[in-house]
Scaffold this active site. Structure first.
Site, PDB file in Angstrom:
ATOM      1  CB  THR A  41      40.803  43.141  38.233  1.00 32.71           C
ATOM      2  OG1 THR A  41      39.674  43.231  39.117  1.00 32.71           O
ATOM      3  CG2 THR A  41      41.890  42.325  38.893  1.00 32.71           C
ATOM      4  CE1 TYR A  46      47.871  38.022  49.700  1.00 36.25           C
ATOM      5  CE2 TYR A  46      47.646  38.767  51.970  1.00 36.25           C
ATOM      6  CZ  TYR A  46      47.667  39.043  50.614  1.00 36.25           C
ATOM      7  OH  TYR A  46      47.500  40.339  50.177  1.00 36.25           O
TER       8      TYR A  46
END
Length: 287
Positions: free
Chosen positions: A21, A173
Site C-alpha cells: 500500500t 510516532y
C-alpha cells in the site's frame, strides 16, 4: 511523478517492507520497472498478492514476490529474516518502509506499539540481513523516517516498555522517527568500509494507510495537506537508485530526495549508541 534517475537493476534484488500500500507499493513498482527482483515483505498475503498482480498487469512484466513479515511480532521478524538468509543470495537494497501512526497499545513482545513496530522491528530485521546485504557489494539501506522527528523529545527508554501514553499516538510516532534517523546514522558508522550505505528519508506527509489509526477528527484535518504516494516515494527511490548517492551514507533526505540537516538530537552520537545497545538487548542480539 517526477522521473527517477535511470538505473538498470536487472541483476539486483530489493526488499521493501510494507509494500502492499501507499509509498511502499509505488516504491516496489518503480524498482520492478527498473528491472529489479522485488520482495514485498508484508503482513497480508492476500493484499500483497493483489498488489503484485496489479503491478504485473501495469508493467507487462515484473519480477515480484511476497514474504510474510509482521514487524510488531519479533518472532515473525526472525522467521522472515531466517528464510531470506537461507537463500544464500545477496540483497542489493533494503527499504524499511512499513510503519504505523496513531494506534495505541503494545507489540506482541511488550514494547510501545508505534516505536516497537517502526523502529525495533526494522532494527532486528536489518541486523539479521546484514551479511546478505554486505555480500551484495554496494547495497543500500533506506529507512523511511519523517520530519516528525524534529518534534521528538529525548528518547524515553522507560516509556518504550509501556503502552502508548498520548491520546493521538503522535508523540510516540515522533520518537519512533527520531529512532529511525539515529539508527541510520549509527548503521553508517558501523558499516563503514563494507560498501553498504544508509539513508534516512522524509517522504513528505503522504495520504497513506499509515494514518488509519489516528482519531478521525485529527486525521481528516491533516490529510487535507498531504501529498500523493507517488510524490512520497521519490525520496526512497532516489536513495535506492541514484548513482550520485552511491558514496553517500548516514544522511537525511527531505521530500524528493534533497539532503537536509536533521534534528540536532539525530546527530547525537552517544544517543545513537545507546539506542543501538538497548535495541540489541531488547532483541537478544550482541551489541
Amino acid at each position: 511523478m517526477s522521473p527517477v534517475p535511470a538505473s538498470d537493476l536487472a541483476t539486483k534484488t530489493f526488499l521493501v517492507t510494507g509494500a502492499n500500500t501507499g509509498i511502499g507499493k509505488i516504491t516496489a513498482k518503480e524498482l520492478a520497472r527498473a528491472g529489479a527482483h522485488v520482495i514485498l515483505a508484508c503482513r497480508s498475503k492476500a493484499k500483497t498478492a493483489a498488489v503484485i498482480d496489479e503491478i504485473k498487469r501495469e508493467l507487462g512484466h515484473a519480477s515480484l514476490e511476497y514474504v510474510a513479515l509482521d514487524l510488531c511480532d519479533l518472532a515473525s521478524v526472525r522467521a522472515c529474516a531466517a528464510a531470506l538468509v537461507a537463500r544464500n543470495v545477496p540483497f542489493h537494497g533494503l527499504i524499511n518502509n512499513a510503519g504505523l501512526a496513531g494506534k495505541r497499545g503494545l507489540t506482541k513482545d511488550g514494547f510501545e506499539l508505534t516505536w516497537g513496530t517502526n523502529h525495533l522491528g526494522h532494527y532486528l530485521f536489518t541486523r539479521l540481513l546484514l551479511d546478505r546485504l554486505t555480500q551484495a557489494g554496494g547495497a543500500r539501506i533506506i529507512n523511511v523516517a519523517s520530519k516528525a522527528h524534529y518534534d521528538a523529545k529525548p528518547l524515553d527508554w522507560e516509556a518504550m516498555r509501556k503502552p502508548t501514553q498520548s491520546v493521538t499516538g503522535l508523540h510516540e510516532y515522533a520518537q519512533s522517527k527520531l529512532s529511525n534517523v539515529l539508527f541510520t546514522k549509527e548503521l553508517a558508522r558501523r558499516l563503514a568500509g563494507t560498501g553498504v550505505t544508509t539513508y534516512a528519508v522524509h517522504p513528505g506527509v503522504v495520504a497513506t494507510d499509515v494514518w488509519r489509526q489516528v482519531p478521525a477528527p485529527v486525521r481528516w484535518v491533516i490529510k487535507k495537506f498531504m501529498i500523493t504516494p507517488e510524490r512520497g516515494a521519490e525520496a526512497s527511490l532516489r536513495c535506492a537508485m541514484a548513482p550520485e548517492l552511491a558514496g553517500e551514507t548516514g544522511r537525511y533526505y527531505d521530500v524528493g530526495g534533497k539532503e537536509k540537516a536533521p534534528h540536532a538530537l539525530a546527530d547525537d552520537v552517544a544517543l545513537a549508541g545507546t539506542l543501538w545497545t538497548k535495541s540489541a538487548e531488547w532483541t537478544d542480539l550482541p551489541a
